[in-house]
Scaffold this active site. Structure first.
Site, PDB file in Angstrom:
ATOM      1  N   SER A  13       0.737  -0.871  -0.114  1.00  0.00           N
ATOM      2  CA  SER A  13       0.054  -0.296  -0.037  1.00  0.00           C
ATOM      3  C   SER A  13       0.817   0.527  -0.109  1.00  0.00           C
ATOM      4  CB  SER A  13      -0.902  -0.091   1.002  1.00  0.00           C
ATOM      5  OG  SER A  13      -1.873   1.243   1.164  1.00  0.00           O
ATOM      6  N   HIS A  54      -2.950  -1.468  -3.181  1.00  0.00           N
ATOM      7  CA  HIS A  54      -3.526   0.046  -3.219  1.00  0.00           C
ATOM      8  C   HIS A  54      -3.270   1.498  -3.262  1.00  0.00           C
ATOM      9  CE1 HIS A  54      -4.737  -2.428   0.908  1.00  0.00           C
ATOM     10  NE2 HIS A  54      -4.873  -3.014   0.153  1.00  0.00           N
ATOM     11  N   MET A  58      -0.212   1.175   4.935  1.00  0.00           N
ATOM     12  CA  MET A  58      -0.992   2.067   6.008  1.00  0.00           C
ATOM     13  C   MET A  58      -2.093   0.609   6.039  1.00  0.00           C
ATOM     14  SD  MET A  58      -2.698   5.567   6.668  1.00  0.00           S
ATOM     15  CE  MET A  58      -1.098   6.312   6.140  1.00  0.00           C
TER      16      MET A  58
END
Length: 360
Positions: free
Chosen positions: A175, A202, A293
């Site tokens: 991510s 992501h 995260m």
């Protein structure tokens, strides 16, 4: 006790957009706009002078581009950078990916002027707050560019192969900080590997549309988005990405794309991929959870380990955000917790499917 305000430097050549960003921040008592720059050179000067907590950075700037400014800042005065840019053309998308690879933390599309419900403003404020809390690390890439030197490749670390059955598939999840981490992992893996590598990253919409094309040009690995129903056997020697907005699932030796509900507010989700890999491939899989995260991917990595697969989590020192890999380490999901530069060689060491057939 009054909380310190988040000090923001706005970098944007459009007076209209810069004014809009400033007004949004000025309306929130948690922020202070400490400076404004209309070009990349001025952005560097103000960054050195003002030491802001966050920089919002446009990509298309006069004098010095946003990408060049990002590379320099992350090499010489590391500061959390939120790219606020347009996604209207392929060239600007590629510059955005380059900025993320150079150390920018996140990306948000510019307001288009048609928003009426305050959704963009809320997203901007929440993203700035998240970005301000990230401990950024120095990226040497900008120093190498400044000195006219080529980028260094990750050191090849020789590790003892893990004793287990033949590994037929690698799955990666990442991510925040993921673009640069993924590139380094791929550069640490020999392009002669003949099995597939599945990837979930992501990345905020609509910026994911051309990421596979950009990543394809960064290493010797061929990269493409997955197609629903394609056999895994036909994807050997390639990186296959989950396309934006769809979960990627392995089932009955085929790749499937689904619109199932988001998991951890994510679609695609790393957990969805890892869990399917554990079910379908068992001990014939390796999985790696990189910087990011939140906690997406941690439980899926544990599933892969319980199924007998080889699992890695990136370590804290080399992670832009030690969120997802930290959750995996706490669960005991990672067989090894490694610095980024050692992950590619570690995966290569346990893959028995190097292409002897191609070399024969």
């Amino acid at each position: 006790m009054t909380m310190a305000r988040i000090r923001v430097l706005l970098v944007e050549d459009s007076i209209t957009v810069r004014k809009r960003l400033g007004e949004v921040l000025a309306a929130d008592p948690n922020f202070e706009v400490v400076g404004e720059a209309e070009d990349g050179k001025k952005a560097i000067e103000l960054c050195r002078e003002l030491h802001p907590d966050v920089i919002t950075m446009d990509m298309m700037l006069p004098v010095m581009s946003g990408l060049a400014a990002t590379e320099y800042i992350m090499a010489h005065c590391p500061t959390p950078i939120l790219v606020v840019s347009s996604s209207t053309n392929r060239g600007e998308l590629f510059k955005t990916y380059e900025a993320l690879a150079a150390g920018a933390v996140d990306v948000l599309e510019k307001p288009n002027g048609n928003e009426s419900d305050g959704s963009w403003e809320r997203k901007f404020i929440s993203t700035i707050k998240l970005v301000s809390r990230i401990r950024v690390i120095t990226h040497l890439r900008g120093r190498l560019v400044t000195l006219g030197q080529p980028e260094s490749r990750p050191q090849q670390v020789h590790l003892t192969p893990v004793s287990r059955g033949q590994c037929k598939l690698i799955a990666l999840g990442a991510s925040t900080g993921g673009p640069s981490a993924i590139v380094e992992v791929l550069r640490g893996l020999p392009a002669t590997l003949s099995g597939p590598m599945l990837l979930v990253l992501h990345i905020n919409e609509p910026f994911g549309a051309a990421f596979a094309d950009w990543l394809d040009g960064q290493t010797e690995w061929r990269v493409k988005y997955a197609r629903d129903g394609e056999p895994i056997g036909s994807t050997g020697g390639r990186v296959i990405m989950a396309p934006p907005g769809s979960h990627l699932v392995v089932r009955d030796a085929r790749l499937h794309l689904t619109l199932d509900p988001e998991l951890h507010s994510c679609r695609p989700s790393v957990d969805v991929l890892f869990q399917s890999v554990a079910r379908d491939c068992g001990s014939a899989a390796a999985a790696c959870l990189l910087t990011g995260m939140g906690r997406d991917g941690a439980s899926g990595l544990l599933d892969v380990r319980r199924a007998g697969g080889f699992t890695i989590a990136q370590d804290e020192a080399t992670s832009v955000v030690y969120g997802m890999p930290r959750e995996a380490a706490l669960l005991g999901a990672a067989e090894r917790v490694l610095p980024l530069g050692e992950i590619g060689p570690a995966l290569a060491a346990i893959t028995a499917w190097q292409c002897e057939a191609k070399q024969a």
